[in-house]
Design an enzyme around this catalytic site. Structure first.
Site, PDB file in Angstrom:
ATOM      1  CD  GLU A   1      -7.020  -1.153   6.368  1.00 14.51           C
ATOM      2  OE1 GLU A   1      -5.905  -0.764   5.993  1.00 14.51           O
ATOM      3  OE2 GLU A   1      -7.785  -1.814   5.660  1.00 14.51           O
TER       4      GLU A   1
ATOM      5  CG  ASN B   1      -3.903  -3.606   5.442  1.00 12.14           C
ATOM      6  OD1 ASN B   1      -3.541  -2.718   4.694  1.00 12.14           O
ATOM      7  ND2 ASN B   1      -3.185  -3.994   6.481  1.00 12.14           N
TER       8      ASN B   1
ATOM      9  N   GLY C   1      -2.341  -0.661  -3.901  1.00 16.84           N
ATOM     10  CA  GLY C   1      -0.884  -0.686  -3.927  1.00 16.84           C
ATOM     11  C   GLY C   1      -0.217  -0.288  -2.637  1.00 16.84           C
ATOM     12  N   GLY C   2      -0.972  -0.163  -1.532  1.00 23.99           N
ATOM     13  CA  GLY C   2      -0.351   0.197  -0.269  1.00 23.99           C
ATOM     14  C   GLY C   2       0.310   1.554  -0.341  1.00 23.99           C
TER      15      GLY C   2
ATOM     16  CB  THR D   1      -8.401  -1.711   1.492  1.00 23.64           C
ATOM     17  OG1 THR D   1      -7.377  -2.689   1.618  1.00 23.64           O
ATOM     18  CG2 THR D   1      -8.414  -0.834   2.730  1.00 23.64           C
TER      19      THR D   1
ATOM     20  CB  THR E   1      -6.397  -1.493  -1.640  1.00 21.81           C
ATOM     21  OG1 THR E   1      -5.758  -1.550  -0.369  1.00 21.81           O
ATOM     22  CG2 THR E   1      -7.434  -0.411  -1.634  1.00 21.81           C
TER      23      THR E   1
END
Length: 584
Positions: free
Chosen positions: A410, A391, A463-464, A389, A371
């Site tokens: 996504e 993803n 960073g998810g 993002t 992202t």
């Protein structure tokens, strides 16, 4: 996973952030832009130098990143924008991707009910309906001051004339080149000589320039109801996807009330559902408010213990109770109730780690690391924090022919099957199951912190699932440990997300002695490379006054402060190519 590989490729060498001297934050007084690519930051700063406000600059930066940071900057994805305006109003714009109308809860499972590897990450089935174009236009029309054509002109120029690759640009393209080569359109654009461009070479994106020019002239309808959307729908159909022209035409942006909470005299404004970020950050801060983290010391055994135990409990709630507010009744009031935090705090044993198996449902129910975050502040005090993002890096690594648009993956952020981990290890529940028109739960946490009614900090990161802990730790580092914004962002990180039952560590996050003490308390650790690329702006001074019980005031200490400087930008040392650019 992606951030780890990128860290190796870029040789970021945040080898000893706790020991090495961090650079001073970039100082300014007339505005500040921080993003993952210097060219995009320069675009935003130029808007602020002219007649634009922070929202105008944010729109221009968003489009510029779609050109110069195609691995995550996008018009083929979506995201969130948190705004805190100079008049004190706070709001949140949700332009996250949505599931196509043909999506079902078993979309990514085979006939036997097993999750099919790659279906949600590498195929057109993984593409959600993009929201960036309408999101940026919504922000511009409601809160900006400049024309769409003026704000998009820099991005169009960068796409048409190209830009010269730096080391970071070349590194990510080399890392992702094999995957991009599988798609003829992506290969033609990003591997123009049969290989990824090297440092010093120029990347031209003529199709994307034409797409952006059409949007600039015709507005979002060109994307959602016109030839651009038609090209996306046709590419999806050819590739076995389910996005249709109706899906694009029905897409809507939501403007929502942010999640807000208080922590040691500071006021936190963050992302509401369908983001889990604001709820999780505030729930964690509520629990941590019962501990004197400053007295414990940065990454001491006691501080890490209570932080990990807090995160373990917060992620149980995050992974099992939150989802799209149009489909799920999110128990936000309960999760943010100080009494609830007190109950969770009371369950933390100060001497022993809690096994994750003892928390959450008997059968527990990751989101993309790749992202990007950017922050903008103008001279009037308008503040914008944006996380958007595709993803994964480059999404599904496919481009809709003729558009130049890299498409997202996504849909992997949904629960493909309750109890099965996604690409980032998150084990989620039925509240985030795939559904037609539904928005997947996110961890993106664009956040603004105020003090005494004035903006004090703008912060966020990719960073998810780790976005939440990155943002949380930056706030704690400033409020509780007295770090300046650059130190707070660069400091080594830890992460715990309930399942898997392990604490992830960046290099040098813990001393050997501290780690041994925590292992004796029952904690299990995993050593990893650096993750996330945070962006931050502090206002008033580079750092907050230390004082965990009061959080009182600002203190300009540490290094030479530029005369008259009132805002201080910091780009994460983990990311090459980005910058903080000040307007004087």
């Amino acid at each position: 996973m992606r951030d780890r590989l990128l860290a190796i490729c870029f040789a970021l060498a945040l080898t000893a952030p706790a020991a090495a001297a961090d650079p001073e934050p970039v100082a300014g007084s007339g505005g500040m832009v921080v993003s993952a690519h210097d060219l995009a930051s320069q675009v935003g700063a130029e808007i602020l130098r002219g007649s634009g406000n922070a929202v105008d600059a944010a729109v221009a930066v968003g489009y510029a990143l779609a050109v110069v940071y195609p691995q995550a900057g996008n018009i083929g994805g979506g995201g969130f924008m948190t705004l805190r305006l100079a008049d004190g109003r706070a709001t949140f714009i949700d332009f996250r991707e949505k599931a196509p109308l043909a999506a079902t809860a078993t979309l990514f499972q085979d006939a036997a009910g097993k999750v099919v590897p790659g279906r949600s990450t590498e195929s057109w089935l993984g593409v959600g309906v993009p929201g960036t174009v309408l999101g940026l236009e919504t922000a511009r029309t409601r809160y900006g001051t400049m024309s769409r054509a003026a704000l998009m002109a820099p991005a169009i120029r960068l796409a048409r004339e190209g830009y010269v690759f730096g080391q970071g640009d070349a590194g990510i393209m080399a890392l992702e080149g094999d995957k991009l080569a599988r798609d003829p359109e992506a290969r033609r654009i990003f591997l123009p000589h049969g290989r990824p461009p090297a440092r010093g070479e120029r990347l031209v994106q003529k199709d994307l320039a034409a797409t952006l020019s059409l949007i600039a002239a015709k507005g979002p309808d060109a994307f959602y109801r016109g030839p651009i959307g038609a090209a996306i729908a046709a590419a999806s159909a050819r590739g076995g996807g389910i996005i249709t022209r109706e899906d694009l035409a029905r897409y809507k942006v939501r403007e929502l009330k942010p999640i807000e909470c208080d922590y040691r005299g500071y006021h936190v404004i963050s992302a509401p559902p369908p983001s889990s970020g604001g709820v999780s950050i505030c729930e964690a801060l509520n629990i941590l408010s019962g501990y004197d983290l400053g007295a414990m010391g940065f990454h001491s055994a006691d501080e890490v213990h209570v932080l990990v135990e807090t995160l373990r409990r917060v992620y149980v709630d995050r992974n099992n109770k939150l989802g799209d507010p149009d489909f799920v009744a999110n128990p936000t009031a309960e999760l943010l109730d100080p009494a609830y935090a007190a109950r969770l705090r009371a369950g933390i044993d100060p001497a022993r780690a809690t096994p994750s198996s003892r928390l959450g449902p008997p059968v527990p129910a990751p989101e993309g690391h790749s992202t990007t975050q950017y922050d903008v502040l103008d001279a009037d005090g308008n503040a914008v924090s944006v996380t958007y993002t595709l993803n994964d890096w480059f999404g599904i690594h496919r481009v809709a022919p003729g558009t130049g648009i890299v498409m997202n993956n996504e849909m992997d952020d949904f629960t493909s099957k309750p109890g099965a981990p996604n690409m980032f290890g998150l084990v989620q529940g039925a509240a985030n199951a795939v559904g037609p028109g539904k928005t997947p739960l996110s961890s993106m946490s664009p956040t603004i912190v105020t003090r005494d009614g004035k903006v004090a900090l703008i912060i966020g990161s990719p960073g998810g699932s780790r976005i939440i802990t990155i943002t949380l730790e930056a706030i704690i580092n400033m409020v509780d440990h007295g770090m300046d914004v650059q130190q707070a962002i660069n400091a080594p990180r830890i992460h715990e997300q309930w399942l898997p039952d392990v604490v992830s560590l960046e290099p040098f996050a813990l001393s050997p002695d501290t780690r041994a003490l925590l292992e004796r308390r029952g904690h299990k650790f995993s050593d990893e490379e650096n993750w996330g690329i945070a962006e931050g702006i502090s206002v008033g001074a580079p750092r907050f006054t230390p004082g965990p019980r009061t959080g009182a005031g600002f203190l300009a200490v540490g290094g030479a402060i530029a005369p008259g400087a009132t805002m201080f930008g910091a780009h994460d040392a983990r990311g090459t190519g980005g910058s903080a650019v000040a307007v004087h």
